[in-house]
Design an enzyme around this catalytic site. Sequence first.
Site, PDB file in Angstrom:
ATOM      1  N   ASN A  17       0.838  -1.203   0.000  1.00 32.71           N
ATOM      2  CA  ASN A  17       0.000   0.000   0.000  1.00 32.71           C
ATOM      3  C   ASN A  17       0.876   1.258   0.000  1.00 32.71           C
ATOM      4  OD1 ASN A  17      -1.612   2.182   0.796  1.00 32.71           O
ATOM      5  ND2 ASN A  17      -3.082   0.811   1.780  1.00 32.71           N
ATOM      6  N   HIS A  19       0.056   4.333  -0.150  1.00 35.05           N
ATOM      7  CA  HIS A  19      -0.441   5.430   0.691  1.00 35.05           C
ATOM      8  C   HIS A  19       0.101   5.289   2.113  1.00 35.05           C
ATOM      9  CE1 HIS A  19      -3.355   6.708  -2.357  1.00 35.05           C
ATOM     10  NE2 HIS A  19      -3.567   5.410  -2.559  1.00 35.05           N
ATOM     11  N   ASP A  73      -0.176  -3.194  10.329  1.00 35.58           N
ATOM     12  CA  ASP A  73      -1.530  -3.624  10.014  1.00 35.58           C
ATOM     13  C   ASP A  73      -2.469  -2.595  10.633  1.00 35.58           C
ATOM     14  OD1 ASP A  73      -2.685  -6.059   8.614  1.00 35.58           O
ATOM     15  OD2 ASP A  73      -4.076  -5.756  10.279  1.00 35.58           O
ATOM     16  N   PHE A 148      -6.953   7.800   0.947  1.00 39.99           N
ATOM     17  CA  PHE A 148      -7.226   6.460   0.415  1.00 39.99           C
ATOM     18  C   PHE A 148      -8.214   5.752   1.332  1.00 39.99           C
ATOM     19  CE2 PHE A 148      -4.935   3.489   3.278  1.00 39.99           C
ATOM     20  CZ  PHE A 148      -4.249   4.411   4.051  1.00 39.99           C
ATOM     21  N   LYS A 171      -4.083  15.210   8.418  1.00 39.65           N
ATOM     22  CA  LYS A 171      -4.210  13.794   8.772  1.00 39.65           C
ATOM     23  C   LYS A 171      -2.940  13.289   9.454  1.00 39.65           C
ATOM     24  CE  LYS A 171      -4.966   9.151   7.039  1.00 39.65           C
ATOM     25  NZ  LYS A 171      -5.008   8.217   5.918  1.00 39.65           N
ATOM     26  N   HIS A 176      -3.956   7.646  13.385  1.00 39.35           N
ATOM     27  CA  HIS A 176      -3.521   6.399  14.020  1.00 39.35           C
ATOM     28  C   HIS A 176      -2.107   6.044  13.553  1.00 39.35           C
ATOM     29  CE1 HIS A 176      -5.291   5.851  10.151  1.00 39.35           C
ATOM     30  NE2 HIS A 176      -5.090   4.543  10.082  1.00 39.35           N
TER      31      HIS A 176
END
Length: 194
Positions: A17, A19, A73, A148, A171, A176
Amino acid sequence: MLKKGGGNIKLAFITSNQHKYFEARQVLSSWNIDLYMVDSVKLEVQDEEIENISRTAAIYAYNVLKKPLIVEDSGLFIEALNGFPGPFSSYAHKTIGNEGILRLLSGESNRKAYFKASVTCVCNEFVMTFNGLVYGTISMEPKGDKGFGFDPIFVPKGFDKTFSELGEDVKNKISHRSKAFTELAMWLSQSRNL
Ligand code: ITT
């Protein structure tokens, strides 16, 4: 050993990924930690705890690569859906998508949700896991064109716009991912002499 080119720590980020990779790079750039992306050896295991998924995948990747690395994850946990999609977020996004999540919540007044990221770093003899959470709500409709995944439907607490509308600079201060990677960076910077 951790490679320190020009004083910087080098770590492989095992992910498909981009992003996630770019967000993590931005967070770590102010900590003299260089990430490079490796999209090949991530083992996808199923578990109800994303910590277990990131740890298992990180240890597997380390046994293959034998280089200092991280695996992240993450997932979106929706209170009214008893935490769904949680550890199944990637699959849920690929299958039902944001529209499907909004349909599951139609008529539901409890829109509370949180994102969680769990990052495991394997370097030398250490296996360390760091978590980050951001609380918020699920919007009534998708909004914004940045980011995304579930970014168009997640409104972080204290804001009235989705992550997609807020964009990466905001962001990356509150997400997180930024919290988990900042914890990792703090640990690594205190462990320079390992
Ligand atoms: P890798 O496993 O290859 O790292 P992935 O996208 O499959 O990539 P995850 O298994 O951790 O990563 O899936 C988490 C999913 O949760 C991700 O695909 C998004 O749909 C969603 N997600 C996680 N963090 C997000 C964020 O910051 N913004 C929006 N959606 C996010």
